[in-house]
Design a protein around this motif. Structure first.
Motif, PDB file in Angstrom:
ATOM      1  N   VAL A 181       0.817  -1.208   0.000  1.00 43.56           N
ATOM      2  CA  VAL A 181       0.000   0.000   0.000  1.00 43.56           C
ATOM      3  C   VAL A 181       0.856   1.266   0.000  1.00 43.56           C
ATOM      4  CG1 VAL A 181      -0.206   0.237   2.510  1.00 43.56           C
ATOM      5  CG2 VAL A 181      -2.085   1.006   1.027  1.00 43.56           C
ATOM      6  N   VAL A 182       2.118   1.155   0.412  1.00 42.53           N
ATOM      7  CA  VAL A 182       2.990   2.331   0.409  1.00 42.53           C
ATOM      8  C   VAL A 182       3.208   2.844  -1.014  1.00 42.53           C
ATOM      9  CG1 VAL A 182       4.186   1.742   2.553  1.00 42.53           C
ATOM     10  CG2 VAL A 182       5.068   0.896   0.373  1.00 42.53           C
ATOM     11  N   SER A 183       2.954   2.007  -2.020  1.00 39.20           N
ATOM     12  CA  SER A 183       3.115   2.438  -3.409  1.00 39.20           C
ATOM     13  C   SER A 183       2.083   3.476  -3.804  1.00 39.20           C
ATOM     14  CB  SER A 183       3.014   1.229  -4.353  1.00 39.20           C
ATOM     15  OG  SER A 183       4.057   0.306  -4.108  1.00 39.20           O
ATOM     16  N   ALA A 184       1.020   3.615  -2.995  1.00 41.14           N
ATOM     17  CA  ALA A 184      -0.002   4.627  -3.274  1.00 41.14           C
ATOM     18  C   ALA A 184       0.438   6.017  -2.832  1.00 41.14           C
ATOM     19  CB  ALA A 184      -1.312   4.255  -2.572  1.00 41.14           C
ATOM     20  N   VAL A 185       1.583   6.103  -2.158  1.00 34.20           N
ATOM     21  CA  VAL A 185       2.077   7.381  -1.629  1.00 34.20           C
ATOM     22  C   VAL A 185       3.177   7.911  -2.538  1.00 34.20           C
ATOM     23  CG1 VAL A 185       3.099   8.574   0.343  1.00 34.20           C
ATOM     24  CG2 VAL A 185       1.532   6.652   0.713  1.00 34.20           C
ATOM     25  N   ALA A 186       2.884   9.021  -3.207  1.00 33.76           N
ATOM     26  CA  ALA A 186       3.882   9.621  -4.097  1.00 33.76           C
ATOM     27  C   ALA A 186       4.855  10.500  -3.320  1.00 33.76           C
ATOM     28  CB  ALA A 186       3.187  10.442  -5.183  1.00 33.76           C
ATOM     29  N   GLY A 187       4.428  11.011  -2.162  1.00 34.74           N
ATOM     30  CA  GLY A 187       5.269  11.883  -1.359  1.00 34.74           C
ATOM     31  C   GLY A 187       6.117  11.095  -0.365  1.00 34.74           C
ATOM     32  N   ASP A 188       6.343  11.693   0.787  1.00 34.68           N
ATOM     33  CA  ASP A 188       7.156  11.077   1.830  1.00 34.68           C
ATOM     34  C   ASP A 188       6.266  10.196   2.699  1.00 34.68           C
ATOM     35  OD1 ASP A 188       8.763  10.432   3.997  1.00 34.68           O
ATOM     36  OD2 ASP A 188       9.728  12.402   4.074  1.00 34.68           O
ATOM     37  N   MET A 189       6.502   8.889   2.686  1.00 38.35           N
ATOM     38  CA  MET A 189       5.660   7.957   3.428  1.00 38.35           C
ATOM     39  C   MET A 189       5.816   8.099   4.940  1.00 38.35           C
ATOM     40  SD  MET A 189       7.724   4.361   2.873  1.00 38.35           S
ATOM     41  CE  MET A 189       7.010   3.534   4.284  1.00 38.35           C
ATOM     42  N   HIS A 190       6.775   8.901   5.384  1.00 35.82           N
ATOM     43  CA  HIS A 190       6.967   9.126   6.814  1.00 35.82           C
ATOM     44  C   HIS A 190       6.328  10.439   7.285  1.00 35.82           C
ATOM     45  CE1 HIS A 190      10.201   6.222   5.843  1.00 35.82           C
ATOM     46  NE2 HIS A 190       9.930   5.761   7.038  1.00 35.82           N
ATOM     47  N   LYS A 191       5.724  11.169   6.361  1.00 33.78           N
ATOM     48  CA  LYS A 191       5.060  12.424   6.719  1.00 33.78           C
ATOM     49  C   LYS A 191       3.556  12.213   6.731  1.00 33.78           C
ATOM     50  CE  LYS A 191       8.605  15.651   5.086  1.00 33.78           C
ATOM     51  NZ  LYS A 191       8.885  16.791   4.174  1.00 33.78           N
ATOM     52  N   SER A 192       2.936  12.560   7.841  1.00 36.72           N
ATOM     53  CA  SER A 192       1.516  12.303   8.037  1.00 36.72           C
ATOM     54  C   SER A 192       0.649  12.951   6.960  1.00 36.72           C
ATOM     55  CB  SER A 192       1.082  12.801   9.424  1.00 36.72           C
ATOM     56  OG  SER A 192      -0.302  12.623   9.618  1.00 36.72           O
ATOM     57  N   ASN A 193       0.910  14.224   6.660  1.00 35.71           N
ATOM     58  CA  ASN A 193       0.078  14.923   5.677  1.00 35.71           C
ATOM     59  C   ASN A 193       0.186  14.296   4.295  1.00 35.71           C
ATOM     60  OD1 ASN A 193      -0.906  16.744   7.542  1.00 35.71           O
ATOM     61  ND2 ASN A 193       0.631  18.311   7.086  1.00 35.71           N
ATOM     62  N   ASP A 194       1.400  13.874   3.900  1.00 38.34           N
ATOM     63  CA  ASP A 194       1.593  13.238   2.599  1.00 38.34           C
ATOM     64  C   ASP A 194       0.826  11.927   2.528  1.00 38.34           C
ATOM     65  OD1 ASP A 194       3.223  15.322   1.985  1.00 38.34           O
ATOM     66  OD2 ASP A 194       5.064  14.157   1.757  1.00 38.34           O
ATOM     67  N   VAL A 195       0.888  11.149   3.607  1.00 41.40           N
ATOM     68  CA  VAL A 195       0.220   9.848   3.629  1.00 41.40           C
ATOM     69  C   VAL A 195      -1.295  10.013   3.603  1.00 41.40           C
ATOM     70  CG1 VAL A 195      -0.195   7.777   5.012  1.00 41.40           C
ATOM     71  CG2 VAL A 195       2.129   8.658   4.750  1.00 41.40           C
ATOM     72  N   ARG A 196      -1.809  10.934   4.402  1.00 45.36           N
ATOM     73  CA  ARG A 196      -3.263  11.149   4.433  1.00 45.36           C
ATOM     74  C   ARG A 196      -3.792  11.577   3.064  1.00 45.36           C
ATOM     75  NH1 ARG A 196      -5.794  11.302   9.359  1.00 45.36           N
ATOM     76  NH2 ARG A 196      -4.435  11.190  11.197  1.00 45.36           N
ATOM     77  N   ARG A 197      -3.079  12.509   2.421  1.00 41.71           N
ATOM     78  CA  ARG A 197      -3.512  12.961   1.096  1.00 41.71           C
ATOM     79  C   ARG A 197      -3.445  11.826   0.082  1.00 41.71           C
ATOM     80  NH1 ARG A 197      -1.037  18.088   2.465  1.00 41.71           N
ATOM     81  NH2 ARG A 197       0.977  17.267   1.791  1.00 41.71           N
ATOM     82  N   ALA A 198      -2.398  11.004   0.186  1.00 40.25           N
ATOM     83  CA  ALA A 198      -2.216   9.924  -0.778  1.00 40.25           C
ATOM     84  C   ALA A 198      -3.239   8.804  -0.600  1.00 40.25           C
ATOM     85  CB  ALA A 198      -0.801   9.357  -0.658  1.00 40.25           C
ATOM     86  N   LEU A 199      -3.618   8.526   0.643  1.00 31.93           N
ATOM     87  CA  LEU A 199      -4.558   7.434   0.903  1.00 31.93           C
ATOM     88  C   LEU A 199      -6.011   7.841   0.685  1.00 31.93           C
ATOM     89  CD1 LEU A 199      -3.115   5.660   4.082  1.00 31.93           C
ATOM     90  CD2 LEU A 199      -2.824   5.047   1.678  1.00 31.93           C
ATOM     91  N   GLN A 200      -6.292   9.153   0.666  1.00 30.49           N
ATOM     92  CA  GLN A 200      -7.678   9.592   0.526  1.00 30.49           C
ATOM     93  C   GLN A 200      -8.345   9.075  -0.750  1.00 30.49           C
ATOM     94  OE1 GLN A 200      -9.358  11.110   3.065  1.00 30.49           O
ATOM     95  NE2 GLN A 200     -11.103  10.565   1.768  1.00 30.49           N
ATOM     96  N   PRO A 201      -7.653   9.093  -1.913  1.00 28.49           N
ATOM     97  CA  PRO A 201      -8.286   8.514  -3.105  1.00 28.49           C
ATOM     98  C   PRO A 201      -8.627   7.037  -2.945  1.00 28.49           C
ATOM     99  CG  PRO A 201      -6.428   9.893  -3.732  1.00 28.49           C
ATOM    100  CD  PRO A 201      -6.371   9.749  -2.242  1.00 28.49           C
ATOM    101  N   LEU A 202      -7.799   6.293  -2.197  1.00 26.32           N
ATOM    102  CA  LEU A 202      -8.088   4.881  -1.956  1.00 26.32           C
ATOM    103  C   LEU A 202      -9.296   4.733  -1.036  1.00 26.32           C
ATOM    104  CD1 LEU A 202      -7.064   2.067  -2.636  1.00 26.32           C
ATOM    105  CD2 LEU A 202      -5.556   2.182  -0.650  1.00 26.32           C
ATOM    106  N   VAL A 203      -9.378   5.608  -0.020  1.00 21.67           N
ATOM    107  CA  VAL A 203     -10.542   5.622   0.863  1.00 21.67           C
ATOM    108  C   VAL A 203     -11.804   5.976   0.069  1.00 21.67           C
ATOM    109  CG1 VAL A 203     -11.612   6.807   2.825  1.00 21.67           C
ATOM    110  CG2 VAL A 203      -9.198   6.160   2.931  1.00 21.67           C
ATOM    111  N   ASP A 204     -11.690   6.965  -0.824  1.00 24.50           N
ATOM    112  CA  ASP A 204     -12.829   7.373  -1.643  1.00 24.50           C
ATOM    113  C   ASP A 204     -13.257   6.257  -2.589  1.00 24.50           C
ATOM    114  OD1 ASP A 204     -12.739   9.827  -0.407  1.00 24.50           O
ATOM    115  OD2 ASP A 204     -11.630  10.810  -2.024  1.00 24.50           O
ATOM    116  N   LEU A 205     -12.275   5.549  -3.158  1.00 27.87           N
ATOM    117  CA  LEU A 205     -12.595   4.432  -4.047  1.00 27.87           C
ATOM    118  C   LEU A 205     -13.382   3.368  -3.299  1.00 27.87           C
ATOM    119  CD1 LEU A 205     -10.192   2.706  -6.568  1.00 27.87           C
ATOM    120  CD2 LEU A 205     -11.600   1.344  -5.031  1.00 27.87           C
TER     121      LEU A 205
END
Length: 378
Positions: A181-205
């Motif tokens: 699932v980390v492949s869904a994160v284009a930004g820094d996987m250790h930064k909370s804001n980057d991860v939340r933004r990246a996972l939101q499309p998966l949550v929406d899907l």
């Protein structure tokens, strides 16, 4: 004699009176495009609670996976996380009762993307070895760009394409596996804001399609003993965004493994199941590993992982030897209910962790008989 109203009844009546006063005095707002009877416009949608119908959680696998929700499956290397996900998929494809005995409503279709394992020689053989229905499994292949050229699917940018493809599959797609699932994160996987933004499309899907999503990931290295939720690799936002977090652990000297619930915002967040990974052939000359599920386990994820991840020092070796002798004597006359075994063990001064390790060393078999898990010597 009429019963006195309970404290809850008093509170309910007080709340209703307060609401009636609000309505009578014109302070009650309807969020339907009007405020106090006057139309208004806003660029922000406000949804009034009175217009929302409450809904129950629709479980795919009770307390493990829910339709329309993101779940995380995390663990160390060697715990068989991908094989676990494929086992879940195989059960779903055939409409079988879940490993813990939970009923299944109906068979479902599965879509899986893997960025680490080959489909033809690894993923499909494992799925087939676990009696998965091939007609209900789809693997994500290449994506096509605007010029019509094929390229590797990228979870960080291609989820809209995946959502569109899922919508075109006949019937209901029940499960989506993204590994890792980390492949869904284009930004820094250790930064909370980057991860939340990246996972939101998966949550929406998940929400828009009603599919249950499993995101597979690793534990952080050298994190044994810490909170299982904090061991999930990358930002803690991975565990925060997911509604359910499942964790897998392995005991090195016996190969015994457990799957436990580390977090759930929508159901039970304790307990787990034992399992092992064994080898077979999916077809002549096609080797494949498969999951053999064991008994249900009680306790928190931290406790259950502690049973199998403990470091083996001289004092613990001595305790393990005593526990093995105790358990062998206790079961010498035949199978015994798991609860009774643990009750006797506590009375004899043995910890659950040590008894679980003794069980694995002795090869004690756990079987569900008449609705009760029982332990017996091999």
């Amino acid at each position: 004699m009429q019963a006195e109203p309970s404290r809850d009844d008093d509170e309910d009546m007080a709340c209703e009176a307060a609401m009636a006063s609000i309505r009578a005095n014109g302070h009650h707002f309807k969020f339907n495009g009007h405020r106090n009877g006057q139309p208004f416009q806003s660029n922000l949608e406000l949804r009034g609670a009175e217009g929302i119908t409450m809904e129950s959680i629709e479980w795919l696998w009770k307390d493990h996976l829910a339709h329309g929700k993101l779940s995380i499956l995390a663990g160390d290397a060697g715990t068989g996380k991908t094989t676990l996900a494929l086992s879940i998929a195989a059960y779903l494809s055939c409409g079988r009762q879940w490993p813990d005995g939970a009923p299944m409503t109906e068979p479902g279709t599965i879509v899986m993307w893997s960025g680490e394992d080959d489909i033809a020689d690894t993923l499909l053989p494992r799925y087939v070895a676990m009696y998965g229905d091939r007609s209900r499994m789809c693997f994500v292949g290449a994506a096509r760009d605007a010029d019509g050229h094929h390229r590797p699917f990228d979870p960080a940018s291609d989820l809209p394409l995946l959502a569109e493809a899922i919508s075109q599959i006949p019937g209901r797609v029940s499960l989506l596996i993204i590994d890792p699932v980390v492949s869904a994160v284009a930004g820094d996987m250790h930064k909370s804001n980057d991860v939340r933004r990246a996972l939101q499309p998966l949550v929406d899907l998940a929400s828009s399609t009603g599919v249950a999503v499993i995101g597979v990931t690793h534990f952080t290295k050298n994190s044994r003993g810490s909170s299982p939720l904090h061991r999930v690799n990358g930002s803690q936002a991975f565990g925060a965004v997911a509604r359910v977090v499942l964790v897998a652990g392995k005991e090195e000297d016996t190969g015994r493994r457990i799957l436990a619930r580390a977090k759930s915002n929508i159901g039970t967040d304790t307990g787990g199941m034992a399992y092992s990974i064994e080898q077979t052939e999916a077809a002549p000359g096609i080797p494949a590993s498969f999951i053999r599920w064991g008994e249900q386990l009680e306790g928190s994820a931290r406790e259950l992982l502690g049973v199998i991840e403990t470091e083996d020092d001289p004092e613990e070796r001595g305790a393990l030897t005593e526990a093995k002798t105790f358990l062998a004597d206790l079961l010498a006359d035949g199978p015994m209910a798991q609860r009774e075994v643990m009750k006797n063990a506590r009375g004899a001064g043995h910890s659950q962790r040590t008894i679980e390790r003794a069980k694995a060393h002795l090869g004690v078999q756990a079987k569900r008989l008449d609705g009760v898990w029982k332990w017996g010597l091999p």
